[in-house]
Design an enzyme around this catalytic site. Structure first.
Site, PDB file in Angstrom:
ATOM      1  N   GLY A 124      69.659 129.983  48.801  1.00  0.00           N
ATOM      2  CA  GLY A 124      68.026 130.829  47.295  1.00  0.00           C
ATOM      3  C   GLY A 124      67.062 130.036  47.301  1.00  0.00           C
ATOM      4  N   GLN A 125      65.998 130.203  47.288  1.00  0.00           N
ATOM      5  CA  GLN A 125      64.730 129.590  46.706  1.00  0.00           C
ATOM      6  C   GLN A 125      65.191 129.109  45.375  1.00  0.00           C
ATOM      7  OE1 GLN A 125      62.678 127.722  48.456  1.00  0.00           O
ATOM      8  NE2 GLN A 125      61.617 127.545  47.009  1.00  0.00           N
ATOM      9  N   LYS A 126      64.999 129.944  44.675  1.00  0.00           N
ATOM     10  CA  LYS A 126      65.391 129.968  43.005  1.00  0.00           C
ATOM     11  C   LYS A 126      65.956 128.457  42.574  1.00  0.00           C
ATOM     12  CE  LYS A 126      66.691 130.542  39.215  1.00  0.00           C
ATOM     13  NZ  LYS A 126      68.102 130.729  38.826  1.00  0.00           N
ATOM     14  N   LEU A 151      78.752 137.537  41.633  1.00  0.00           N
ATOM     15  CA  LEU A 151      77.681 138.037  42.628  1.00  0.00           C
ATOM     16  C   LEU A 151      77.019 139.093  41.429  1.00  0.00           C
ATOM     17  CD1 LEU A 151      80.215 138.082  45.936  1.00  0.00           C
ATOM     18  CD2 LEU A 151      79.039 136.233  45.028  1.00  0.00           C
ATOM     19  N   HIS A 152      75.181 138.547  42.134  1.00  0.00           N
ATOM     20  CA  HIS A 152      74.163 139.563  41.846  1.00  0.00           C
ATOM     21  C   HIS A 152      73.229 139.767  42.941  1.00  0.00           C
ATOM     22  CE1 HIS A 152      71.686 136.312  41.624  1.00  0.00           C
ATOM     23  NE2 HIS A 152      72.886 135.276  41.146  1.00  0.00           N
ATOM     24  N   GLU A 153      72.489 140.673  42.821  1.00  0.00           N
ATOM     25  CA  GLU A 153      71.929 141.198  44.136  1.00  0.00           C
ATOM     26  C   GLU A 153      71.412 139.713  45.151  1.00  0.00           C
ATOM     27  OE1 GLU A 153      68.255 144.333  43.086  1.00  0.00           O
ATOM     28  OE2 GLU A 153      70.226 145.017  41.423  1.00  0.00           O
ATOM     29  N   GLY A 154      71.118 138.608  44.360  1.00  0.00           N
ATOM     30  CA  GLY A 154      70.302 137.368  45.290  1.00  0.00           C
ATOM     31  C   GLY A 154      71.521 136.633  46.115  1.00  0.00           C
ATOM     32  N   HIS A 155      72.061 137.415  45.383  1.00  0.00           N
ATOM     33  CA  HIS A 155      73.560 137.063  46.842  1.00  0.00           C
ATOM     34  C   HIS A 155      73.776 137.354  48.031  1.00  0.00           C
ATOM     35  CE1 HIS A 155      75.019 134.703  42.792  1.00  0.00           C
ATOM     36  NE2 HIS A 155      75.178 133.960  43.385  1.00  0.00           N
ATOM     37  N   GLN A 193      79.944 120.043  40.296  1.00  0.00           N
ATOM     38  CA  GLN A 193      79.063 119.745  40.043  1.00  0.00           C
ATOM     39  C   GLN A 193      79.077 120.086  38.126  1.00  0.00           C
ATOM     40  OE1 GLN A 193      78.993 122.989  43.075  1.00  0.00           O
ATOM     41  NE2 GLN A 193      77.040 123.743  41.796  1.00  0.00           N
TER      42      GLN A 193
HETATM   43  O1  PAF Z   1      73.977 127.316  44.683  1.00  0.00           O
HETATM   44  C1  PAF Z   1      75.617 127.245  43.799  1.00  0.00           C
HETATM   45  O2  PAF Z   1      75.815 128.338  43.574  1.00  0.00           O
HETATM   46  C2  PAF Z   1      75.654 126.324  44.018  1.00  0.00           C
HETATM   47  O3  PAF Z   1      75.624 125.012  43.956  1.00  0.00           O
HETATM   48  C3  PAF Z   1      76.934 126.121  45.544  1.00  0.00           C
HETATM   49  C4  PAF Z   1      75.520 126.091  46.769  1.00  0.00           C
HETATM   50  C5  PAF Z   1      77.098 127.438  45.955  1.00  0.00           C
HETATM   51  C6  PAF Z   1      78.014 124.822  45.568  1.00  0.00           C
HETATM   52  O4  PAF Z   1      78.258 124.877  44.789  1.00  0.00           O
END
Ligand code: PAF
Length: 279
Positions: A138-140, A24-28, A52
């Protein structure tokens, strides 16, 4: 998790959900703060979703540090961390996938075929497990947002998607868990992506460019001249709903999304800018 979410809903609590792949970073944290502000309960998932990633991508080496993430979540006021194992999510003989046709094949989808099927599938599953009222993205990841919004609308999923702005380092580099792969030199050079996106936005808004093709070519030349180490994969100028290419900017009115992907060394970065154009 599903039982807890069911109980929380029955007792009238509003659930906010922030899905993540950890590191996790500040964006999260920004997403978590927004969720905490609007909801009674905040659930975060930490799950590096194998489905994915394409063969040869960074699934194995994707940065993972659960204890570090745990403290970030604790600080941000997360109430529940959902951290399943891949074989709990995709049991033996797993067969069901969600595909948002057309949108998933555009932009990133051309270079990462199947990626968004993996994203939509895991998000749909996690919505069913965590039963959120609101889910934060996030919009990123603009294409992810467009695809998940379409999924929610097409499948009548009872979750409201909330989109938070891209958090950037002081240099303008968009925050990403993958930034840890960058050398200092590449981290410096990668700031060109945000720079060029802003220049392009201003050119479109001031009517300097009517032809998207010329603008994209000039953006590419600018990046390649200033940062020869950078290998640009694509630049796309599209609408922000179906992600359809805009060729003629002169008579286009509405939201414009400029997205790009580029390699700095072996690290692939994406970034985008979204704005409204009036005629
Ligand atoms: O944006 C992400 O980190 C991933 O694509 C997500 C939405 C957690 C799904 O695995």
């Amino acid at each position: 998790m599903q039982e807890i979410a069911e109980f929380l809903r029955r007792t009238g609590r509003n659930i906010g959900f922030v899905p993540t792949m950890g590191y996790l970073h500040e964006g999260h944290v920004n997403l978590m703060i927004a969720a905490k502000d609007e909801c009674d309960i905040l659930i975060t998932s930490i799950f590096v979703n194998p489905v994915q990633f394409l063969p040869g991508e960074d699934f194995e080496k994707y940065p993972r540090d659960f204890m570090r993430d745990y403290y970030v979540c604790k600080q941000a006021g997360v109430d529940y961390i959902f951290n399943p194992e891949p074989d709990e999510v995709y049991g033996e003989n797993y067969k069901t996938f969600v595909n948002v046709n057309d949108l998933s094949e555009r932009l990133e989808g051309k270079y990462r075929p199947g990626h968004f099927t993996g994203v939509a599938t895991v998000v749909m599953k996690f919505f069913n497990i965590t039963k959120p009222h609101f889910a934060y993205f996030g919009q990123k990841d603009a294409q992810q947002v467009a695809i998940l919004s379409k999924m929610v609308s097409d499948l009548n999923v009872d979750v409201e998607i909330k989109v938070c702005e891209t958090l950037r380092e002081e240099s303008g580099l968009a925050m990403s868990s993958r930034n840890v792969y960058l050398s200092d030199k590449h981290r410096n050079e990668a700031t060109i992506l945000n720079e060029v996106l802003n220049v392009a936005k201003n050119k479109i808004l001031t009517g300097d460019y009517e032809d998207a093709k010329t603008l994209k070519r000039e953006m590419k030349e600018y990046i390649e001249t200033k940062t020869p180490d950078c290998s640009l994969q694509y630049i796309a100028i599209t609408d922000n709903y179906l992600l359809k290419k805009i060729d003629d900017l002169s008579d286009y009115e509405g939201e414009v999304l400029i997205s790009l992907a580029a390699f700095f060394g072996k690290t692939r970065l994406i970034d985008n800018i979204l704005f409204t154009k009036k005629i």
